[in-house]
Design a protein around this motif. Structure first.
Motif, PDB file in Angstrom:
ATOM      1  N   LEU A  99       0.831  -1.208   0.000  1.00  0.00           N
ATOM      2  CA  LEU A  99       0.000   0.000   0.000  1.00  0.00           C
ATOM      3  C   LEU A  99       0.865   1.258   0.000  1.00  0.00           C
ATOM      4  CD1 LEU A  99      -2.830  -0.917   2.548  1.00  0.00           C
ATOM      5  CD2 LEU A  99      -3.002  -0.755   0.064  1.00  0.00           C
ATOM      6  N   VAL A 100       1.910   1.258   0.808  1.00  0.00           N
ATOM      7  CA  VAL A 100       2.807   2.417   0.854  1.00  0.00           C
ATOM      8  C   VAL A 100       3.453   2.631  -0.510  1.00  0.00           C
ATOM      9  CG1 VAL A 100       4.977   3.264   1.842  1.00  0.00           C
ATOM     10  CG2 VAL A 100       3.207   2.346   3.343  1.00  0.00           C
ATOM     11  N   LEU A 101       3.928   1.554  -1.138  1.00  0.00           N
ATOM     12  CA  LEU A 101       4.555   1.687  -2.450  1.00  0.00           C
ATOM     13  C   LEU A 101       3.566   2.170  -3.509  1.00  0.00           C
ATOM     14  CD1 LEU A 101       6.929  -1.407  -2.729  1.00  0.00           C
ATOM     15  CD2 LEU A 101       7.496   0.946  -2.108  1.00  0.00           C
ATOM     16  N   ALA A 102       2.329   1.700  -3.424  1.00  0.00           N
ATOM     17  CA  ALA A 102       1.343   2.037  -4.450  1.00  0.00           C
ATOM     18  C   ALA A 102       0.688   3.397  -4.250  1.00  0.00           C
ATOM     19  CB  ALA A 102       0.260   0.953  -4.489  1.00  0.00           C
ATOM     20  N   LEU A 103       0.536   3.834  -3.006  1.00  0.00           N
ATOM     21  CA  LEU A 103      -0.294   5.010  -2.735  1.00  0.00           C
ATOM     22  C   LEU A 103       0.463   6.242  -2.231  1.00  0.00           C
ATOM     23  CD1 LEU A 103      -3.288   3.204  -0.999  1.00  0.00           C
ATOM     24  CD2 LEU A 103      -3.061   3.877  -3.408  1.00  0.00           C
ATOM     25  N   CYS A 104       1.756   6.133  -2.033  1.00  0.00           N
ATOM     26  CA  CYS A 104       2.482   7.258  -1.430  1.00  0.00           C
ATOM     27  C   CYS A 104       3.358   8.018  -2.425  1.00  0.00           C
ATOM     28  CB  CYS A 104       3.302   6.766  -0.246  1.00  0.00           C
ATOM     29  SG  CYS A 104       2.259   6.224   1.127  1.00  0.00           S
ATOM     30  N   ARG A 105       2.950   8.033  -3.677  1.00  0.00           N
ATOM     31  CA  ARG A 105       3.694   8.806  -4.681  1.00  0.00           C
ATOM     32  C   ARG A 105       3.266  10.269  -4.708  1.00  0.00           C
ATOM     33  NH1 ARG A 105       4.165   5.025 -10.036  1.00  0.00           N
ATOM     34  NH2 ARG A 105       4.815   3.153  -8.940  1.00  0.00           N
ATOM     35  N   ASP A 106       2.065  10.545  -4.255  1.00  0.00           N
ATOM     36  CA  ASP A 106       1.534  11.912  -4.310  1.00  0.00           C
ATOM     37  C   ASP A 106       0.959  12.260  -2.945  1.00  0.00           C
ATOM     38  OD1 ASP A 106       0.686  14.368  -5.209  1.00  0.00           O
ATOM     39  OD2 ASP A 106      -1.094  13.591  -6.202  1.00  0.00           O
ATOM     40  N   CYS A 107       1.836  12.540  -2.005  1.00  0.00           N
ATOM     41  CA  CYS A 107       1.430  12.784  -0.626  1.00  0.00           C
ATOM     42  C   CYS A 107       1.376  14.281  -0.327  1.00  0.00           C
ATOM     43  CB  CYS A 107       2.436  12.144   0.331  1.00  0.00           C
ATOM     44  SG  CYS A 107       2.560  10.369   0.181  1.00  0.00           S
ATOM     45  N   VAL A 108       0.607  14.618   0.676  1.00  0.00           N
ATOM     46  CA  VAL A 108       0.634  15.974   1.199  1.00  0.00           C
ATOM     47  C   VAL A 108       1.933  16.105   1.983  1.00  0.00           C
ATOM     48  CG1 VAL A 108      -0.470  17.559   2.804  1.00  0.00           C
ATOM     49  CG2 VAL A 108      -1.867  16.091   1.346  1.00  0.00           C
ATOM     50  N   GLY A 109       2.682  17.151   1.743  1.00  0.00           N
ATOM     51  CA  GLY A 109       3.943  17.330   2.434  1.00  0.00           C
ATOM     52  C   GLY A 109       5.131  17.055   1.531  1.00  0.00           C
ATOM     53  N   ALA A 110       6.301  17.050   2.120  1.00  0.00           N
ATOM     54  CA  ALA A 110       7.538  16.971   1.353  1.00  0.00           C
ATOM     55  C   ALA A 110       7.988  15.547   1.037  1.00  0.00           C
ATOM     56  CB  ALA A 110       8.651  17.689   2.110  1.00  0.00           C
ATOM     57  N   VAL A 111       7.509  14.558   1.796  1.00  0.00           N
ATOM     58  CA  VAL A 111       7.989  13.186   1.633  1.00  0.00           C
ATOM     59  C   VAL A 111       7.051  12.399   0.728  1.00  0.00           C
ATOM     60  CG1 VAL A 111       8.565  11.044   2.844  1.00  0.00           C
ATOM     61  CG2 VAL A 111       9.103  13.248   3.885  1.00  0.00           C
ATOM     62  N   TRP A 112       7.643  11.677  -0.207  1.00  0.00           N
ATOM     63  CA  TRP A 112       6.878  10.786  -1.074  1.00  0.00           C
ATOM     64  C   TRP A 112       7.744   9.584  -1.407  1.00  0.00           C
ATOM     65  CZ3 TRP A 112       8.445  10.449  -6.366  1.00  0.00           C
ATOM     66  CH2 TRP A 112       9.376  11.403  -6.763  1.00  0.00           C
ATOM     67  N   ILE A 113       7.079   8.504  -1.858  1.00  0.00           N
ATOM     68  CA  ILE A 113       7.769   7.220  -2.070  1.00  0.00           C
ATOM     69  C   ILE A 113       7.458   6.700  -3.450  1.00  0.00           C
ATOM     70  CG2 ILE A 113       8.014   4.861  -1.218  1.00  0.00           C
ATOM     71  CD1 ILE A 113       6.979   5.998   1.513  1.00  0.00           C
ATOM     72  N   GLU A 114       8.477   6.165  -4.084  1.00  0.00           N
ATOM     73  CA  GLU A 114       8.333   5.600  -5.427  1.00  0.00           C
ATOM     74  C   GLU A 114       8.889   4.176  -5.399  1.00  0.00           C
ATOM     75  OE1 GLU A 114       9.120   7.831  -9.340  1.00  0.00           O
ATOM     76  OE2 GLU A 114      11.047   6.965  -8.731  1.00  0.00           O
ATOM     77  N   PRO A 115       8.152   3.211  -5.940  1.00  0.00           N
ATOM     78  CA  PRO A 115       8.686   1.845  -5.962  1.00  0.00           C
ATOM     79  C   PRO A 115       9.987   1.788  -6.760  1.00  0.00           C
ATOM     80  CG  PRO A 115       6.371   1.871  -6.603  1.00  0.00           C
ATOM     81  CD  PRO A 115       6.819   3.298  -6.539  1.00  0.00           C
ATOM     82  N   ASP A 116      10.897   0.960  -6.297  1.00  0.00           N
ATOM     83  CA  ASP A 116      12.144   0.723  -7.022  1.00  0.00           C
ATOM     84  C   ASP A 116      11.979  -0.605  -7.743  1.00  0.00           C
ATOM     85  OD1 ASP A 116      14.791   1.112  -7.866  1.00  0.00           O
ATOM     86  OD2 ASP A 116      15.551  -0.116  -6.228  1.00  0.00           O
ATOM     87  N   GLU A 117      11.655  -0.523  -9.014  1.00  0.00           N
ATOM     88  CA  GLU A 117      11.342  -1.723  -9.798  1.00  0.00           C
ATOM     89  C   GLU A 117      12.568  -2.571 -10.119  1.00  0.00           C
ATOM     90  OE1 GLU A 117       8.252  -2.463 -10.139  1.00  0.00           O
ATOM     91  OE2 GLU A 117       7.408  -0.515  -9.623  1.00  0.00           O
ATOM     92  N   GLY A 118      13.766  -2.070  -9.871  1.00  0.00           N
ATOM     93  CA  GLY A 118      14.978  -2.801 -10.217  1.00  0.00           C
ATOM     94  C   GLY A 118      15.376  -3.864  -9.212  1.00  0.00           C
ATOM     95  N   VAL A 119      14.519  -4.156  -8.238  1.00  0.00           N
ATOM     96  CA  VAL A 119      14.855  -5.134  -7.198  1.00  0.00           C
ATOM     97  C   VAL A 119      14.414  -6.505  -7.648  1.00  0.00           C
ATOM     98  CG1 VAL A 119      14.426  -5.778  -4.825  1.00  0.00           C
ATOM     99  CG2 VAL A 119      14.608  -3.394  -5.421  1.00  0.00           C
ATOM    100  N   ALA A 120      15.280  -7.480  -7.451  1.00  0.00           N
ATOM    101  CA  ALA A 120      14.958  -8.878  -7.816  1.00  0.00           C
ATOM    102  C   ALA A 120      14.378  -9.625  -6.645  1.00  0.00           C
ATOM    103  CB  ALA A 120      16.198  -9.577  -8.327  1.00  0.00           C
TER     104      ALA A 120
END
Length: 110
Positions: free
Chosen positions: A89-110
């Protein structure tokens, strides 16, 4: 099991990494972020340090970035996400957050 990883940003700068581990979830600051004299912690509960923060689950600061109520329910339905997969949920929904912090999935992980 494929372990997932996310890039944690502060405004436009990479601040750290959120990672699933065999024992839970880990957050660590990026070395370049720590070397920046203007670096700030992403949260008062996650002070700047080189050692990772580890826990059995997702740190409450990151859970606080998730939407709540009807917006969470709509997001779960539209994206076909499980309410039990907090890291997902954090990876999917935290790309456009209120505030300065946001999270983007790192797809390069095996």
């Amino acid at each position: 099991m494929k372990l997932r990883k996310g890039r944690v940003y502060f405004d436009t700068d990479l601040a750290g990494w959120l990672e699933e581990t065999d024992r839970g979830v880990s957050f660590s600051y990026d070395a370049d972020w720590l070397a920046n004299p203007h670096a700030q912690p992403v949260s008062l509960t996650l002070p700047l340090r080189a050692e990772p923060f580890t826990d059995k689950g997702v740190h409450p600061f990151f859970l606080g970035l998730l939407p709540e109520g009807w917006l969470l329910e709509i997001s779960l339905s539209k994206l076909k996400l499980s309410k039990d997969d907090l890291f997902g949920l954090v990876l999917a929904l935290c790309r456009d957050c209120v505030g300065a912090v946001w999270i983007e999935p790192d797809e390069g992980v095996a």
